[in-house]
Structure formats: C-alpha cells, structure tokens
Design an enzyme around this catalytic site. Sequence first.
Site, mmCIF file in Angstrom:
data_model
loop_
_atom_site.group_PDB
_atom_site.id
_atom_site.type_symbol
_atom_site.label_atom_id
_atom_site.label_comp_id
_atom_site.label_asym_id
_atom_site.label_seq_id
_atom_site.Cartn_x
_atom_site.Cartn_y
_atom_site.Cartn_z
ATOM 1 N N GLU A 33 0.857 -1.271 -0.013
ATOM 2 C CA GLU A 33 0.104 -0.011 -0.058
ATOM 3 C C GLU A 33 0.738 1.328 -0.051
ATOM 4 O OE1 GLU A 33 -3.546 1.000 -0.014
ATOM 5 O OE2 GLU A 33 -2.156 2.730 -0.223
ATOM 6 N N THR A 41 -9.454 4.079 0.070
ATOM 7 C CA THR A 41 -10.386 5.093 -0.223
ATOM 8 C C THR A 41 -11.366 5.176 0.953
ATOM 9 O OG1 THR A 41 -10.209 4.850 -2.609
ATOM 10 C CG2 THR A 41 -12.047 6.142 -1.698
ATOM 11 N N ILE A 184 -22.243 10.556 -4.006
ATOM 12 C CA ILE A 184 -21.159 11.404 -3.541
ATOM 13 C C ILE A 184 -22.031 12.836 -3.464
ATOM 14 C CG2 ILE A 184 -19.150 12.477 -3.640
ATOM 15 C CD1 ILE A 184 -17.877 9.961 -4.718
ATOM 16 N N GLU A 203 -27.336 17.915 -12.960
ATOM 17 C CA GLU A 203 -27.269 16.562 -13.241
ATOM 18 C C GLU A 203 -27.522 16.483 -14.616
ATOM 19 O OE1 GLU A 203 -26.840 13.332 -12.019
ATOM 20 O OE2 GLU A 203 -27.294 12.800 -13.970
ATOM 21 N N ALA A 270 -18.665 15.421 -8.852
ATOM 22 C CA ALA A 270 -18.983 13.852 -8.379
ATOM 23 C C ALA A 270 -19.701 13.343 -9.405
ATOM 24 C CB ALA A 270 -19.702 14.255 -7.110
ATOM 25 N N ARG A 273 -16.975 7.432 -10.662
ATOM 26 C CA ARG A 273 -15.497 7.010 -10.290
ATOM 27 C C ARG A 273 -14.757 6.152 -11.310
ATOM 28 N NH1 ARG A 273 -13.165 8.298 -5.414
ATOM 29 N NH2 ARG A 273 -11.932 6.393 -5.163
ATOM 30 N N HIS A 444 -41.988 -5.044 18.550
ATOM 31 C CA HIS A 444 -42.879 -3.845 18.444
ATOM 32 C C HIS A 444 -42.589 -2.873 19.532
ATOM 33 C CE1 HIS A 444 -46.359 -1.299 17.689
ATOM 34 N NE2 HIS A 444 -46.448 -1.514 19.251
#
Length: 465
Positions: A33, A41, A184, A203, A270, A273, A444
């Site tokens: 890593e 992420t 996101i 959008e 956003a 990805r 309940h």
Amino acid sequence: MAGYDVVIIGGGPGGYNAAIRAGQLGLKAACVEKRGTLGGTCLNVGCMPSKALLHASELFAAAGTEFKTLGIEVQPKLNLPQMMKQKDESVAALTKGIEFLFKKNKVDWIRGAGRIAGQGKVEVTGDDGQVTTLEAANIVIATGSEPTPLPGVTIDQKRIVDSTGALALPEVPKRLLVIGAGIIGLELGSVWRRLGSEVTVVEFLDRITPGMDGETGKAFQRALTKQGMTFKLSSKVTGAKVGKAGVAVTVEPVAGGEAETIEADYVLVAIGRRPYTEGLGLESVGVSPDARGFIETDHFRTSAQGIWAIGDVIHGPMLAHKAEEDAVACIETIAGKVGHVDYNLVPSVVYTAPEVAWVGQTEEQLKAAGRAYKAGKFPFTANSRAKINHETEGFAKVLADAATDEILGVHIIGPQAAEMIGEYCVAMAFRAASEDIARTCHPHPTRSEAGRQAAMGVEGWTMQA
Ligand code: FAD
Ligand code: NAI
C-alpha cells in the site's frame, strides 16, 4: 527477497480483507500500500469520513429544528474545526485497527507503490525511492478507483474539489455547486446543506441517483428539495472559472439551448469514479484494461496466470462491501476452496436523511425483463415507532415474483433504512418468499414492522394501512 503465497496490491476494503483472509487460511501474505495508512479510499477519504460528517451534520440540523418538537430547546453553534477533528480521529483509529489486524493475522504490510514486473514478481518502490522485489505465487490487484475528471472543470482542491476536498473544506460555503446527483454529490451536498450552504446540484440525466428504483428516487428528490437543495436536471456543466469572488460555472441544457452562468463559492465534481491502474505494470503480464479502464476477470482471474483482481478495479458496484465479498471469494478460491459472490444481493445505501437503501431489482428492471411481479408498499406515516419519533417520511416497498412469491427487490426510504435492509439481504440469500417475512414476528414498536407490513401488502393483507 521474500517468497509469498499471495501479494496483494492495494490496502483498501478489497486488499485488506483479502490479506486478512489469506492470513487466516494460513497463506503467507503481503499487502502493498502506497498511502501512508491502510484502509484505502473507504477508510481514509470515502465511506468513513463521509459518514462521520453525515452523522455530525444530521445532529446539528436536528438540534436546530426537530429537537424543538421534542421539547428540547437549544441553539446549536457550529464548531467546524472540532467536527473535522473528530472525523480525523475516528479515521485514524480505524486505519490503525487494520494495522493491528494485519499483525494479528501475520500479514506483512509492504509500504510503497507496487508494480507487477512479470509473472510472480511485484516491485515495490518505497517513499525513499528504494525498490524491493517480492516473489509471489499469486498476485491480487486491489488498486481501487479514483474520481472521474470532467473536462473544462479543473480540480484544484481549493475552490473546485472532488470528494476528498469536500470532506475537508476550511469553511461552510455560502453557495456550493455540486456536479452530479449521484451518491457522493447527494451525501456530501447534504452535509454542507445542513451546515448552512445553499446547494445547487447539476445533473446530466432527467432524474437523480440513476440505478435507484424510480418511485423511490422521486420521493428522495422531493425530500431533498424540501430540505432546500436545488436541482438542475438534464443539464451539463461545460466550464468553470475560478475568480476572486468564487467560481463562475457555465451550465447548459443537455437538449441544447442557452447557457447560463451560476456563481458558487465552491464546486464539488462528483460525476462517478473510474478504475485506478496507473503505473501497475499490467503490460508486463499482458493484461489490458477494457475501454472504461476495468480489469476483466472470470471469477477474479485475469487473463494472466496467477494474477487476480478484486474490488473497484473490476466490474460491479463500486462499494466497500462488494470489494470485501470479492476479497474473501478470491482468496478462498486461491486457497483451493469455493468462493462465490451473488452480485444481485449487494445492497446499496445513500446515507442522507432520509436514508435510502435497497437490494435486488427495481420496478424498472423487472418491467424491462418482462418479469410478472407483485408490489407491497407501506408508508412510515402508518408505523407506530416512526410516528412516536416524529420521523414519518418515506416508505418500505417489497417486490415479489407474481407466481412464486420469491422476493425480488426491496426499497426503503426513511431513517435507519440502511439498518433495515440487512434483513432482506438474508431473506433473499435464502430465497425467501414475501410471505416468509409477512409471517415472521417482528419486534414492536420498530421501523422494521413497516418492512413486514410491506411484505404483508404483497400478500394482500396489510394490517395497519
Ligand atoms: P480502494 O479503497 O480505492 O483501495 C485501493 C488502495 O490501493 C488505495 O489505498 C491506493 O492507495 C492503493 N493503491 C493503488 N495503486 C497502488 C499501487 N500501485 N501500489 C500500492 N498501492 C496502491 N462504499 C460503501 O460501500 N459505502 C459507503 O458509504 C461509501 N462511501 C464512499 C464515500 C466516498 C466519498 C467515496 C469516494 C467512496 C465511498 N464508497 C463507499 C466506495 C468505497 O470507498 C469503495 O468502493 C472501496 O473503497 C473500494 O475498495 P477497493 O479496495 O477496491 O479500493
Ligand atoms: P455516481 O455514479 O453515483 O453518480 C454520478 C452522477 O453524475 C450520475 O447521476 C451521473 O448521471 C452524473 N453525471 C455524470 N456526468 C455528468 C456531467 N458531465 N454533468 C452532470 N452530471 C453528470 O458517482 P459518484 O456520486 O461520483 O460516486 C461514485 C461511486 O462511489 C458511487 O457510484 C458509489 O459506488 C461510491 N459511493 C458509495 C457511497 C455509498 O455507498 N453510500 C457513497 C459515496 C460513493
């Protein structure tokens, strides 16, 4: 030089779960890593910090509004540095937790950038530039994904940010423009809206959250609009210019027509990805990603012998719990066991208020497939726990096969929807009928009774609505 049974490149939910499972199964495992911390992420700049801010900002907003209804009168005052600090501290504790799990399961964390250097070899370049070569019988690629860039809108992480920047803004923007009404955009847009920003979401499509059941998506958009978010659907951003007063964003209707300029203090890009394979050396083993950058796999096997891939870098939903499922199935296959993931049963959640959670098929998907189905829907306005808590927004909807009654999809919008959906994941994994849920005693008063009532609705005998 060390010989490993498996070397995993990437320490996110795919990579770290693979490494831990490998350790548990007695395989000699290393995880490479390059970030200074484990967790990928999800833990560092995704799931966890976003949920920390969603939780804190939800309470902040409730303290200013809903609390009053409950007889609690307070005047909330925002301490943004403290809100960020508690988020960072929680993230640090979580990433340290993975380090602990690596030690416990005898997994080596090799710090640095990994590059495949032919079959069975991974070269790791450390921060100091030193290169170490690891030998491995199996290499698992778990390098994840990165934000998709938008031409004409350059991310500077100051005024024009991606999700990572939006998790650490230095102030509450007066005006925040979000490009993309996906998960996101709506989660992080909600955070800043609740803390006081005017939020406009642009959008491309004529609806928000594509992939969500249509009826649920409409209810979701209504709820967010009521909270003060403004939506500009069927619109595209063609440019953004940073000036002294903020950012001037050019927005055009998708169908053509006049462009307008929207001024904002910050812009969040956003729009999705994309898989991340930069510098990975795929060419050294003859693996080429597809046109969208995904590594193609067959049960996690790539086209190269001994090279496997999991998580966001392969096809399927880009979700942490999906990466985790891939990881376990891939390692179990490597260990000679049988690994399996049912992608139809990967749930999705948007952690806004109300939350939206679903699993299985949407009504649109069932119609497109020509599948005859029955639907049962139950509103939280008729659920006693929701009523007593003054949290009556939303509904639960169960879709079942018209002939067999097998549950095909469940869609819930309302507080704690994320916690409710797990019941249906289990039910569907056991191929339960809607009647199985309808005839199962639920506690309940709980919100889960609304889910049961929706299942009763499929059977035609809802008791309470
Ligand atoms: P990643 O988590 O991206 O990890 C890949 C790791 O590989 C990274 O740490 C990277 O540094 C490392 N790496 C890459 N290349 C190399 C190399 N060559 N050498 C060494 N290391 C390398 N999902 C959910 O399920 N629930 C959520 O609530 C959620 N919220 C999110 C919120 C945000 C803001 C974002 C951006 C994402 C969110 N996601 C959520 C998605 C989730 O984070 C991803 O699906 C998940 O992290 C994918 O896991 P992965 O292991 O495939 O990749
Ligand atoms: P997304 O795919 O969820 O949404 C992107 C949105 O942007 C879509 O509605 C799309 O139509 C729109 N879009 C695309 N191009 C555009 C353009 N040029 N102009 C305007 N709109 C445009 O992607 P997002 O929100 O970036 O998230 C990426 C992924 O991260 C998610 O798909 C999900 O897998 C993961 N994630 C999951 C979370 C969760 O599970 N709660 C939270 C956050 C992220």
